[in-house]
Design a protein around this motif. Structure first.
Motif, PDB file in Angstrom:
ATOM      1  N   SER A  79     -23.796  -3.484 -35.877  1.00 31.95           N
ATOM      2  CA  SER A  79     -22.795  -2.541 -36.375  1.00 31.95           C
ATOM      3  C   SER A  79     -23.496  -1.237 -36.728  1.00 31.95           C
ATOM      4  CB  SER A  79     -22.069  -3.110 -37.595  1.00 31.95           C
ATOM      5  OG  SER A  79     -22.985  -3.343 -38.651  1.00 31.95           O
ATOM      6  N   TYR A  80     -22.708  -0.242 -37.113  1.00 27.33           N
ATOM      7  CA  TYR A  80     -23.213   1.081 -37.463  1.00 27.33           C
ATOM      8  C   TYR A  80     -23.013   1.295 -38.957  1.00 27.33           C
ATOM      9  CZ  TYR A  80     -23.508   6.127 -37.813  1.00 27.33           C
ATOM     10  OH  TYR A  80     -23.859   7.395 -38.176  1.00 27.33           O
ATOM     11  N   ARG A  81     -23.956   2.025 -39.577  1.00 27.72           N
ATOM     12  CA  ARG A  81     -23.749   2.425 -40.970  1.00 27.72           C
ATOM     13  C   ARG A  81     -24.588   3.654 -41.274  1.00 27.72           C
ATOM     14  NH1 ARG A  81     -26.590  -2.560 -43.430  1.00 27.72           N
ATOM     15  NH2 ARG A  81     -28.694  -1.948 -42.920  1.00 27.72           N
ATOM     16  N   GLU A  82     -24.075   4.441 -42.210  1.00 26.01           N
ATOM     17  CA  GLU A  82     -24.827   5.578 -42.753  1.00 26.01           C
ATOM     18  C   GLU A  82     -24.389   5.798 -44.185  1.00 26.01           C
ATOM     19  OE1 GLU A  82     -23.223   9.806 -41.581  1.00 26.01           O
ATOM     20  OE2 GLU A  82     -23.134   8.546 -39.796  1.00 26.01           O
ATOM     21  N   HIS A  83     -25.356   6.027 -45.033  1.00 21.91           N
ATOM     22  CA  HIS A  83     -25.085   6.296 -46.446  1.00 21.91           C
ATOM     23  C   HIS A  83     -24.995   7.808 -46.639  1.00 21.91           C
ATOM     24  CE1 HIS A  83     -25.707   2.117 -47.529  1.00 21.91           C
ATOM     25  NE2 HIS A  83     -26.742   2.130 -46.701  1.00 21.91           N
ATOM     26  N   TYR A  84     -24.257   8.214 -47.653  1.00 18.97           N
ATOM     27  CA  TYR A  84     -24.086   9.648 -47.892  1.00 18.97           C
ATOM     28  C   TYR A  84     -23.900   9.911 -49.374  1.00 18.97           C
ATOM     29  CZ  TYR A  84     -19.131   8.390 -48.110  1.00 18.97           C
ATOM     30  OH  TYR A  84     -17.933   7.806 -48.433  1.00 18.97           O
ATOM     31  N   GLY A  85     -24.118  11.149 -49.756  1.00 17.28           N
ATOM     32  CA  GLY A  85     -23.877  11.594 -51.125  1.00 17.28           C
ATOM     33  C   GLY A  85     -22.420  11.966 -51.310  1.00 17.28           C
ATOM     34  N   VAL A  86     -21.979  12.036 -52.541  1.00 19.94           N
ATOM     35  CA  VAL A  86     -20.578  12.333 -52.855  1.00 19.94           C
ATOM     36  C   VAL A  86     -20.150  13.675 -52.255  1.00 19.94           C
ATOM     37  CG1 VAL A  86     -18.937  12.694 -54.759  1.00 19.94           C
ATOM     38  CG2 VAL A  86     -20.710  10.966 -54.963  1.00 19.94           C
ATOM     39  N   LYS A  87     -21.062  14.646 -52.232  1.00 19.26           N
ATOM     40  CA  LYS A  87     -20.733  15.973 -51.700  1.00 19.26           C
ATOM     41  C   LYS A  87     -20.488  15.936 -50.193  1.00 19.26           C
ATOM     42  CE  LYS A  87     -23.240  18.613 -55.182  1.00 19.26           C
ATOM     43  NZ  LYS A  87     -24.352  19.549 -55.406  1.00 19.26           N
ATOM     44  N   GLN A  88     -20.898  14.884 -49.521  1.00 16.88           N
ATOM     45  CA  GLN A  88     -20.741  14.786 -48.071  1.00 16.88           C
ATOM     46  C   GLN A  88     -19.543  13.936 -47.653  1.00 16.88           C
ATOM     47  OE1 GLN A  88     -24.573  13.124 -47.187  1.00 16.88           O
ATOM     48  NE2 GLN A  88     -25.394  15.114 -46.619  1.00 16.88           N
ATOM     49  N   LYS A  89     -18.723  13.559 -48.603  1.00 21.68           N
ATOM     50  CA  LYS A  89     -17.610  12.660 -48.293  1.00 21.68           C
ATOM     51  C   LYS A  89     -16.639  13.263 -47.267  1.00 21.68           C
ATOM     52  CE  LYS A  89     -14.116   9.691 -50.130  1.00 21.68           C
ATOM     53  NZ  LYS A  89     -13.202   9.352 -51.174  1.00 21.68           N
ATOM     54  N   GLU A  90     -16.288  14.540 -47.429  1.00 21.59           N
ATOM     55  CA  GLU A  90     -15.364  15.176 -46.485  1.00 21.59           C
ATOM     56  C   GLU A  90     -15.907  15.158 -45.065  1.00 21.59           C
ATOM     57  OE1 GLU A  90     -13.130  18.949 -47.085  1.00 21.59           O
ATOM     58  OE2 GLU A  90     -13.956  18.767 -49.118  1.00 21.59           O
ATOM     59  N   TYR A  91     -17.192  15.401 -44.929  1.00 18.74           N
ATOM     60  CA  TYR A  91     -17.829  15.378 -43.608  1.00 18.74           C
ATOM     61  C   TYR A  91     -17.748  13.975 -43.009  1.00 18.74           C
ATOM     62  CZ  TYR A  91     -21.703  15.208 -40.255  1.00 18.74           C
ATOM     63  OH  TYR A  91     -22.481  14.991 -39.146  1.00 18.74           O
ATOM     64  N   ARG A  92     -17.985  12.954 -43.814  1.00 15.02           N
ATOM     65  CA  ARG A  92     -17.905  11.566 -43.306  1.00 15.02           C
ATOM     66  C   ARG A  92     -16.460  11.205 -42.956  1.00 15.02           C
ATOM     67  NH1 ARG A  92     -23.109  12.236 -42.472  1.00 15.02           N
ATOM     68  NH2 ARG A  92     -24.305  12.060 -44.348  1.00 15.02           N
ATOM     69  N   GLU A  93     -15.504  11.723 -43.718  1.00 15.28           N
ATOM     70  CA  GLU A  93     -14.098  11.497 -43.378  1.00 15.28           C
ATOM     71  C   GLU A  93     -13.756  12.145 -42.041  1.00 15.28           C
ATOM     72  OE1 GLU A  93     -12.254  13.046 -46.922  1.00 15.28           O
ATOM     73  OE2 GLU A  93     -12.237  11.068 -47.892  1.00 15.28           O
ATOM     74  N   TRP A  94     -14.336  13.330 -41.781  1.00 13.75           N
ATOM     75  CA  TRP A  94     -14.146  13.997 -40.487  1.00 13.75           C
ATOM     76  C   TRP A  94     -14.698  13.124 -39.365  1.00 13.75           C
ATOM     77  CZ3 TRP A  94     -17.939  15.654 -37.054  1.00 13.75           C
ATOM     78  CH2 TRP A  94     -17.476  16.410 -35.971  1.00 13.75           C
ATOM     79  N   LYS A  95     -15.885  12.572 -39.573  1.00  8.85           N
ATOM     80  CA  LYS A  95     -16.473  11.681 -38.558  1.00  8.85           C
ATOM     81  C   LYS A  95     -15.563  10.480 -38.315  1.00  8.85           C
ATOM     82  CE  LYS A  95     -21.501  12.111 -38.678  1.00  8.85           C
ATOM     83  NZ  LYS A  95     -22.746  11.386 -38.917  1.00  8.85           N
ATOM     84  N   MET A  96     -15.078   9.911 -39.405  1.00  5.63           N
ATOM     85  CA  MET A  96     -14.202   8.746 -39.297  1.00  5.63           C
ATOM     86  C   MET A  96     -12.950   9.094 -38.487  1.00  5.63           C
ATOM     87  SD  MET A  96     -12.654   6.406 -42.405  1.00  5.63           S
ATOM     88  CE  MET A  96     -11.448   7.614 -42.914  1.00  5.63           C
ATOM     89  N   GLU A  97     -12.394  10.266 -38.737  1.00  8.18           N
ATOM     90  CA  GLU A  97     -11.202  10.710 -38.010  1.00  8.18           C
ATOM     91  C   GLU A  97     -11.505  10.924 -36.523  1.00  8.18           C
ATOM     92  OE1 GLU A  97      -8.472  14.677 -38.022  1.00  8.18           O
ATOM     93  OE2 GLU A  97      -8.996  13.848 -39.980  1.00  8.18           O
ATOM     94  N   ILE A  98     -12.618  11.568 -36.224  1.00  6.30           N
ATOM     95  CA  ILE A  98     -13.015  11.810 -34.829  1.00  6.30           C
ATOM     96  C   ILE A  98     -13.195  10.487 -34.087  1.00  6.30           C
ATOM     97  CG2 ILE A  98     -14.994  12.560 -33.394  1.00  6.30           C
ATOM     98  CD1 ILE A  98     -13.430  14.937 -34.194  1.00  6.30           C
ATOM     99  N   MET A  99     -13.786   9.507 -34.754  1.00  5.89           N
ATOM    100  CA  MET A  99     -14.092   8.236 -34.095  1.00  5.89           C
ATOM    101  C   MET A  99     -12.875   7.315 -33.993  1.00  5.89           C
ATOM    102  SD  MET A  99     -17.017   8.898 -33.073  1.00  5.89           S
ATOM    103  CE  MET A  99     -17.431   7.361 -32.289  1.00  5.89           C
TER     104      MET A  99
END
Length: 187
Positions: A79-99
């Motif tokens: 599986s895939y995983r990446e950890h992120y800081g709270v300030k990067q949540k919007e960027y990770r949500e964008w990735k989630m939406e794109i995928m």
């Protein structure tokens, strides 16, 4: 060994034949690369569109990691995983939406994840060597052809340095090189 006709061919004609053979070889090589790329795209990336492929590859090279299968594990695939800081949540949500459903966010651990999938098992073999170090396979580079690839790679592991410089005429210049850092990769 050579036929009489071949021996009597002039140097100019021989060069012309050699040039044609080289061009044909180059054409065949490019066609085989395109066929390999198409076959790889169909077998490896299945239903992902070009943007998703670029985002996924850059994410794996950048902040993401593919999970290894351990002996005795109930999982059949990586599986895939990446950890992120709270300030990067919007960027990770964008990735989630794109995928488009391939990734999901686990808020407690601040991580972007995927379910186990044959896609990630196949990618694990491409992106990691036997020592579990990340590598960038040359076979994957033809798929890194959209600005999304560089944007994600930059947002994962890049930095923007803004500095000023004064030339000999006392004119001030603003320099803004973009650097992308890739850690833990092997050739």
């Amino acid at each position: 060994m050579f036929s009489e006709n071949y021996v009597n061919v002039g140097k100019k004609q021989l060069l012309n034949y050699q040039l044609r053979i080289c061009l044909l070889a180059l054409l065949l090589y490019n066609q085989s690369r395109n066929i390999c790329s198409r076959k790889m795209r169909e077998s490896l990336f299945q239903s992902l569109n070009d943007i998703q492929i670029n985002v996924l590859i850059a994410s794996i090279i950048g902040d993401g990691e593919l999970t290894k299968l351990y002996k005795g594990s109930r999982r059949k695939n990586s599986s895939y995983r990446e950890h992120y800081g709270v300030k990067q949540k919007e960027y990770r949500e964008w990735k989630m939406e794109i995928m488009n459903g391939l990734f999901y966010i686990t808020p407690k651990s601040n991580s972007l994840r995927s379910a186990s999938s044959p896609l990630f098992t196949n990618l694990l073999e491409l992106f990691y060597n036997n020592n579990e170090n990340k590598k960038i396979p040359s076979s994957i580079l033809p798929f890194c052809n959209l600005p999304h690839f560089l944007a994600v790679l930059y947002m994962d592991d890049g930095s923007l340095s803004i500095s000023t410089n004064i030339n000999h005429n006392n004119k001030k210049f603003i320099l803004h090189p973009i650097s992308i850092y890739i850690y833990r990769t092997t050739p």
